[in-house]
Design a protein around this motif. Sequence first.
Motif, PDB file in Angstrom:
ATOM      1  N   CYS A  86       0.495  -1.702  -0.148  1.00 43.90           N
ATOM      2  CA  CYS A  86      -0.210   0.226  -0.391  1.00 43.90           C
ATOM      3  C   CYS A  86       0.860   1.131   0.149  1.00 43.90           C
ATOM      4  O   CYS A  86       1.740   1.146   1.190  1.00 43.90           O
ATOM      5  N   PHE A  87       1.078   2.250  -0.586  1.00 43.39           N
ATOM      6  CA  PHE A  87       2.078   2.878  -1.454  1.00 43.39           C
ATOM      7  C   PHE A  87       1.350   4.250  -2.194  1.00 43.39           C
ATOM      8  O   PHE A  87      -0.134   4.154  -2.746  1.00 43.39           O
ATOM      9  N   ILE A  88       1.313   4.947  -1.982  1.00 40.39           N
ATOM     10  CA  ILE A  88       0.977   6.574  -3.129  1.00 40.39           C
ATOM     11  C   ILE A  88       2.687   7.056  -3.690  1.00 40.39           C
ATOM     12  O   ILE A  88       3.516   6.832  -2.579  1.00 40.39           O
ATOM     13  N   THR A  89       2.618   6.987  -4.820  1.00 44.18           N
ATOM     14  CA  THR A  89       3.597   7.885  -4.936  1.00 44.18           C
ATOM     15  C   THR A  89       3.718   9.582  -5.803  1.00 44.18           C
ATOM     16  O   THR A  89       2.629   9.570  -6.679  1.00 44.18           O
ATOM     17  N   LEU A  90       4.224  10.540  -5.101  1.00 40.69           N
ATOM     18  CA  LEU A  90       4.148  11.966  -5.477  1.00 40.69           C
ATOM     19  C   LEU A  90       4.047  12.273  -6.815  1.00 40.69           C
ATOM     20  O   LEU A  90       5.708  10.969  -7.208  1.00 40.69           O
ATOM     21  N   ASN A  91       3.675  12.952  -7.200  1.00 35.92           N
ATOM     22  CA  ASN A  91       4.690  13.377  -8.676  1.00 35.92           C
ATOM     23  C   ASN A  91       6.321  14.095  -8.996  1.00 35.92           C
ATOM     24  O   ASN A  91       7.202  13.460 -10.128  1.00 35.92           O
ATOM     25  N   ASP A  92       6.691  13.384  -7.422  1.00 36.25           N
ATOM     26  CA  ASP A  92       8.746  14.123  -7.069  1.00 36.25           C
ATOM     27  C   ASP A  92       9.146  13.111  -7.231  1.00 36.25           C
ATOM     28  O   ASP A  92       9.958  12.684  -7.429  1.00 36.25           O
ATOM     29  N   GLY A  93       8.181  11.945  -7.496  1.00 39.18           N
ATOM     30  CA  GLY A  93       9.269  10.208  -7.664  1.00 39.18           C
ATOM     31  C   GLY A  93       9.108  10.157  -5.999  1.00 39.18           C
ATOM     32  O   GLY A  93       9.507   8.863  -6.037  1.00 39.18           O
ATOM     33  N   THR A  94       8.477  10.711  -5.281  1.00 39.08           N
ATOM     34  CA  THR A  94       8.743  10.371  -3.432  1.00 39.08           C
ATOM     35  C   THR A  94       7.309   9.064  -3.603  1.00 39.08           C
ATOM     36  O   THR A  94       6.470   9.685  -3.772  1.00 39.08           O
ATOM     37  N   ARG A  95       7.517   7.588  -3.264  1.00 39.43           N
ATOM     38  CA  ARG A  95       7.049   7.260  -2.623  1.00 39.43           C
ATOM     39  C   ARG A  95       6.843   7.552  -1.432  1.00 39.43           C
ATOM     40  O   ARG A  95       7.835   7.189  -0.369  1.00 39.43           O
ATOM     41  N   ILE A  96       5.184   6.877  -0.801  1.00 38.37           N
ATOM     42  CA  ILE A  96       5.094   7.323   0.304  1.00 38.37           C
ATOM     43  C   ILE A  96       4.737   5.928   1.270  1.00 38.37           C
ATOM     44  O   ILE A  96       3.097   5.296   0.055  1.00 38.37           O
ATOM     45  N   ASN A  97       4.857   4.753   1.615  1.00 39.21           N
ATOM     46  CA  ASN A  97       4.320   3.670   2.338  1.00 39.21           C
ATOM     47  C   ASN A  97       3.522   4.031   2.991  1.00 39.21           C
ATOM     48  O   ASN A  97       3.409   4.803   3.858  1.00 39.21           O
ATOM     49  N   CYS A  98       1.880   3.280   3.085  1.00 40.23           N
ATOM     50  CA  CYS A  98       0.967   3.370   3.692  1.00 40.23           C
ATOM     51  C   CYS A  98       0.019   2.117   4.134  1.00 40.23           C
ATOM     52  O   CYS A  98       0.707   1.231   4.384  1.00 40.23           O
ATOM     53  N   LEU A  99      -0.694   2.514   4.936  1.00 43.53           N
ATOM     54  CA  LEU A  99      -1.419   1.546   5.900  1.00 43.53           C
ATOM     55  C   LEU A  99      -2.655   1.847   5.244  1.00 43.53           C
ATOM     56  O   LEU A  99      -3.447   0.405   4.860  1.00 43.53           O
ATOM     57  N   VAL A 100      -3.293   2.632   4.922  1.00 41.32           N
ATOM     58  CA  VAL A 100      -4.540   2.789   4.092  1.00 41.32           C
ATOM     59  C   VAL A 100      -4.487   4.166   2.835  1.00 41.32           C
ATOM     60  O   VAL A 100      -3.677   5.241   3.424  1.00 41.32           O
ATOM     61  N   THR A 101      -4.770   3.847   1.508  1.00 39.42           N
ATOM     62  CA  THR A 101      -5.156   4.759   0.845  1.00 39.42           C
ATOM     63  C   THR A 101      -6.507   4.729   0.433  1.00 39.42           C
ATOM     64  O   THR A 101      -6.829   4.004  -0.145  1.00 39.42           O
ATOM     65  N   ALA A 102      -6.811   6.218   0.143  1.00 40.35           N
ATOM     66  CA  ALA A 102      -8.290   6.258  -0.537  1.00 40.35           C
ATOM     67  C   ALA A 102      -8.386   7.339  -1.173  1.00 40.35           C
ATOM     68  O   ALA A 102      -7.964   8.335  -1.253  1.00 40.35           O
TER      69      ALA A 102
END
Length: 142
Positions: free
Chosen positions: A101-117
């Motif tokens: 579970c993660f999101i990737t910002l436009n600058d390429g930064t990956r943020i690992n998550c417990l939940v994305t909605a």
Amino acid sequence: MSDAKIKELLQKINFIETDMEMQKQILFSIPSDHNEDIETLVTKIADLKQQIIDLRQAIKKIDQGEYDKIIAIENGTKKFQELSKDKKYIQVNTLNESGECFITLNDGTRINCLVTAKEENGNWTVLTLEGDAKEYPHGIIQ
């Protein structure tokens, strides 16, 4: 050793929390004129809460950092719920469901998550592994 003990304590907490939720459901179903049954269940729920407090204190004694992480995630979960209460999500992903579970910002930064909605308008609400509940506007996430 301490990791295994912490895992065992967390499992106990999880079981007790599940039991407590069931007891609350039973409590709500008892007719209001059954005072003795209500008092018995309220006492049982209070005992379960105390068991959770005691188990958390045991975790704190073993590993203060792990305890702090648990508290941060709990607080982040509450904030995530507050942020989400009036939102309609079209996509929800959790670490438990998919194993990733993660999101990737436009600058390429990956943020690992417990939940994305994700909302219909493209905005995102996330709960990070560190327990931070954050909102990201449409267009910031790839």
